[in-house]
Design an enzyme around this catalytic site. Structure first.
Site, PDB file in Angstrom:
ATOM      1  N   GLY A 145     -90.794 -23.556 -48.840  1.00  0.00           N
ATOM      2  CA  GLY A 145     -91.272 -24.487 -48.927  1.00  0.00           C
ATOM      3  C   GLY A 145     -90.567 -25.878 -47.978  1.00  0.00           C
ATOM      4  O   GLY A 145     -90.284 -26.136 -46.968  1.00  0.00           O
TER       5      GLY A 145
ATOM      6  N   ARG B 195     -95.323 -19.398 -49.410  1.00  0.00           N
ATOM      7  CA  ARG B 195     -95.011 -18.156 -49.485  1.00  0.00           C
ATOM      8  C   ARG B 195     -95.674 -17.014 -49.498  1.00  0.00           C
ATOM      9  O   ARG B 195     -96.944 -17.025 -50.586  1.00  0.00           O
ATOM     10  CB  ARG B 195     -94.000 -18.872 -51.041  1.00  0.00           C
ATOM     11  CG  ARG B 195     -92.679 -19.316 -51.210  1.00  0.00           C
ATOM     12  CD  ARG B 195     -91.568 -19.184 -52.336  1.00  0.00           C
ATOM     13  NE  ARG B 195     -91.086 -20.638 -52.059  1.00  0.00           N
ATOM     14  CZ  ARG B 195     -90.497 -21.433 -52.236  1.00  0.00           C
ATOM     15  NH1 ARG B 195     -90.772 -20.431 -50.563  1.00  0.00           N
ATOM     16  NH2 ARG B 195     -89.600 -21.858 -52.217  1.00  0.00           N
ATOM     17  N   TYR B 196     -95.860 -16.308 -48.836  1.00  0.00           N
ATOM     18  CA  TYR B 196     -96.766 -14.808 -48.528  1.00  0.00           C
ATOM     19  C   TYR B 196     -95.959 -14.007 -47.479  1.00  0.00           C
ATOM     20  O   TYR B 196     -94.976 -13.908 -47.189  1.00  0.00           O
ATOM     21  CB  TYR B 196     -97.569 -15.402 -47.171  1.00  0.00           C
ATOM     22  CG  TYR B 196     -99.032 -14.328 -47.369  1.00  0.00           C
ATOM     23  CD1 TYR B 196    -100.563 -14.237 -48.496  1.00  0.00           C
ATOM     24  CD2 TYR B 196     -98.791 -13.579 -46.632  1.00  0.00           C
ATOM     25  CE1 TYR B 196    -100.629 -13.966 -48.369  1.00  0.00           C
ATOM     26  CE2 TYR B 196    -100.148 -12.948 -46.136  1.00  0.00           C
ATOM     27  CZ  TYR B 196    -101.054 -13.194 -47.315  1.00  0.00           C
ATOM     28  OH  TYR B 196    -101.782 -11.682 -47.039  1.00  0.00           O
TER      29      TYR B 196
ATOM     30  N   ASN C  50     -84.061 -19.393 -44.795  1.00  0.00           N
ATOM     31  CA  ASN C  50     -83.093 -17.291 -43.910  1.00  0.00           C
ATOM     32  C   ASN C  50     -84.651 -16.360 -44.067  1.00  0.00           C
ATOM     33  O   ASN C  50     -84.763 -15.991 -43.682  1.00  0.00           O
ATOM     34  CB  ASN C  50     -82.256 -16.849 -44.803  1.00  0.00           C
ATOM     35  CG  ASN C  50     -82.310 -17.649 -46.664  1.00  0.00           C
ATOM     36  OD1 ASN C  50     -83.186 -17.591 -46.415  1.00  0.00           O
ATOM     37  ND2 ASN C  50     -81.265 -18.159 -46.901  1.00  0.00           N
TER      38      ASN C  50
ATOM     39  N   ASP D 171     -81.536 -26.810 -49.013  1.00  0.00           N
ATOM     40  CA  ASP D 171     -80.792 -26.223 -49.968  1.00  0.00           C
ATOM     41  C   ASP D 171     -79.656 -26.421 -48.916  1.00  0.00           C
ATOM     42  O   ASP D 171     -77.825 -25.836 -49.444  1.00  0.00           O
ATOM     43  CB  ASP D 171     -80.885 -25.232 -50.691  1.00  0.00           C
ATOM     44  CG  ASP D 171     -81.803 -24.931 -51.002  1.00  0.00           C
ATOM     45  OD1 ASP D 171     -81.929 -25.475 -51.782  1.00  0.00           O
ATOM     46  OD2 ASP D 171     -82.314 -23.140 -51.914  1.00  0.00           O
TER      47      ASP D 171
END
Lengths: 385, 385
Positions: free
Chosen positions: B11, B74-75, B103, B133
């Protein structure tokens, strides 16, 4: 020498306190001012306090703070409590009442004046305009709107950049703006759009009916050509089949919904795109960092002007902003009759719905020219090495 | 002379493009750089493009723009496609691979390195930290977090001021922050709280279990003493009775929900307060106006440092920020082993959960000292006239 009381009513904006400070700054040592806490409820409950130097300093410190420092809120004034209001004013010999608010507030001011007249009490009433929706009649625009529009325009651009980066994972975002019956805010979302790829790609207004089939076609077309679609809908957009989407109940539990959630469901189901809906939320009317400097300045000035009208003996009027013709943005302050604006709702002008560029040209000076356009999407060299 | 490829993954944040610019700024005419479009998908699909002057200029223009200008998303990289990745790099003789990510990204870099080793291809891999985050291990914090925290802290304060003005109409707002498993962001919401009346009044973290009964008591207590309550919950807060609240289905329709909506329903039903839930949304990671200058600077610097490590021949490491001890905020850049951070999640430190002031002291220099505190609530003269 004036003996005046001022309060704030309805939903807050990010600049409404500037209007209060603008008004109070005009007072001289000869004048006697009172502030009303908690809006019309405070008027009914006698929360009317004399201005003191410490209180005045405290209010001044709220010039740049969102919300209403006096307290506002929604509270019905009707036949059951309106006489009390007049009595509380009479008790202090206050003959001028000023409220900062929207079209509901203007209507209540008029009701109070009529009640005072009926009770043989001489009362001057003046309204200072405030709205994020920009639905007040007979003023070019109202303070509070431009800051909300700025929040929406900048957020839409940013959230679209985020989606663009995620488009292999998520294709559609539907952002829901304030504007229960009018589309000024939703239309503002495109102000900083510079390139076809910048969001928003589609905007739906309450002034138009939304046809589900065309809506889905437009989304599909956008995703097919760009790979993603950032969509803005006004919370008050009218669905052509009148399906009720505002509130749902699951096992007796109310689920807050909204038109964006309904449309998001539809896109997922019919087109299969990963879709997210987002309500832009209370920051629209309260984000301090997004305040338009011009909006705050005008908020202050309409407040100051209200005191001038008090001194001139005007009554049953609302301060209004009149834009001067010409390419340079200039405005004058004037006044309009409360009865002409009370409870009326001004929708987005048809000429602005037709010609979005004309609307942006109208909007830009209210929001400020301090925003840099975003660069175009990266151009990739086609030749692979 | 280095031959390197760089990409962005996961993201976006509001400052991730600054890390990319920071890295590319270190290249000399002797180096040969490639950019990977669309994150790991681009690595699999061979969207690897040589750097050119025009492309470099375009990327530079994105220094202050949110989102990932290369595309990310995202993949999944797994056994089915990981050899392709190595082949694409081998084809161009690229022996250094850099990704900016969290991470998950660090874990994928490690997988790619192992696969390369297995295929007898010499590959250096380096990670540049990025997360909103703040869940990355072994770095004091990661770029992207401070800007998101700033958005949350300022928005909570502003939305609470709005609610305070509306409290005769609406008493409770429950704001939901990002942070699926860790409470760094939710805890940040209180950074600018100066007075008891300022929001947030209550914060609920994923690190603690939320007991419904205590929750309701705390809300009731707050509303009874202040007249309203601004509540912040992390999207990942654990409910003690483990009730599932993430997604509901109405007549086969998925209704997006969240913990804030569930709790809002509970407050309305059990306490009768007018309550609204609000998800703070994508602006948390993309609002340009809320970016922390310190965060953007650090994002640039970790990017630049990654190139230095490339030159030094380091591999299987992530750049890390080490805070120096002492009252003045100072940091050094260093590196940690990818295997120590891959797929691990760092929750909010217990000492910060225990001592919120210690956490704010830690957080403040990351967010900037340019924020003025809001004034106290108006003090009303008690004597009525």
């Amino acid at each position: 020498m004036e003996k005046v009381a001022i309060g704030q009513a309805g939903g807050p904006t990010a600049v409404i306190n500037a209007s209060l400070v603008g008004f109070l700054d005009q007072l001289t040592d000869q004048d006697e001012a009172y502030v009303i806490f908690n809006g019309f409820q405070g008027l009914v409950d006698d929360q009317i306090y004399p201005m003191t130097d410490p209180l005045s300093q405290q209010i001044n410190s709220y010039h740049d703070v969102p919300g209403c420092c006096l307290g506002a809120g929604r509270y019905p004034i009707d036949n059951s409590n309106i006489e009390k209001v007049v009595e509380h004013l009479r008790q202090r010999d206050i003959h001028s009442l000023v409220f900062i608010g929207g079209n509901g507030t203007m209507s209540t001011l008029l009701d109070i004046q009529r009640s005072a007249q009926h009770m043989h009490y001489d009362l001057q009433v003046i309204g200072i305009p405030k709205t994020v929706d920009n639905d007040l009649y007979l003023t070019d625009h109202a303070p509070g709107f431009a800051s909300a529009a700025r929040y929406i325009a900048l957020s839409t651009r940013d959230i679209s950049k985020d989606l663009e980066a995620m488009k292999n994972f998520e294709q559609v975002r539907i952002l829901e703006t304030m504007g229960r019956n009018v589309g000024w805010l939703a239309a503002s979302s495109g102000l900083f759009k510079e390139h076809d790829t910048d969001g928003p790609h589609l905007i739906y207004l309450p002034e138009n009916h939304l046809n589900h089939e065309s809506f889905l076609q437009e989304i599909q077309h956008t995703v097919q050509s760009l790979g993603f679609a950032t969509v803005v809908v006004s919370e008050g957009v009218q669905l052509e089949d009148h399906e009720k989407v505002m509130l749902e109940s699951v096992n007796g539990r109310n689920i807050l919904g909204g038109v964006s959630q309904h449309l998001s469901y539809l896109v997922k189901k019919e087109l299969g795109y990963v879709t997210r809906s987002e309500i832009l939320g209370m920051n629209q009317r309260s984000a301090q960092l997004y305040v338009s400097a011009q909006d705050r300045l005008e908020a202050y000035q309409v407040g100051a002007k209200a005191f001038e009208y008090i001194q001139q003996g005007e009554s049953e009027i609302m301060v209004a902003i009149q834009r001067q013709s010409g390419d340079t943005y200039l405005f004058e302050l004037s006044h309009v009759a409360l009865r002409e604006v009370a409870l009326k709702e001004r929708t987005l002008f048809p000429e602005f719905i037709e010609d979005r560029q004309a609307f942006y040209k109208w909007l830009k000076p209210l929001i400020g020219a301090d925003v840099e356009p975003y660069p175009p999407m990266l151009h990739r060299e086609v030749k692979l090495i």
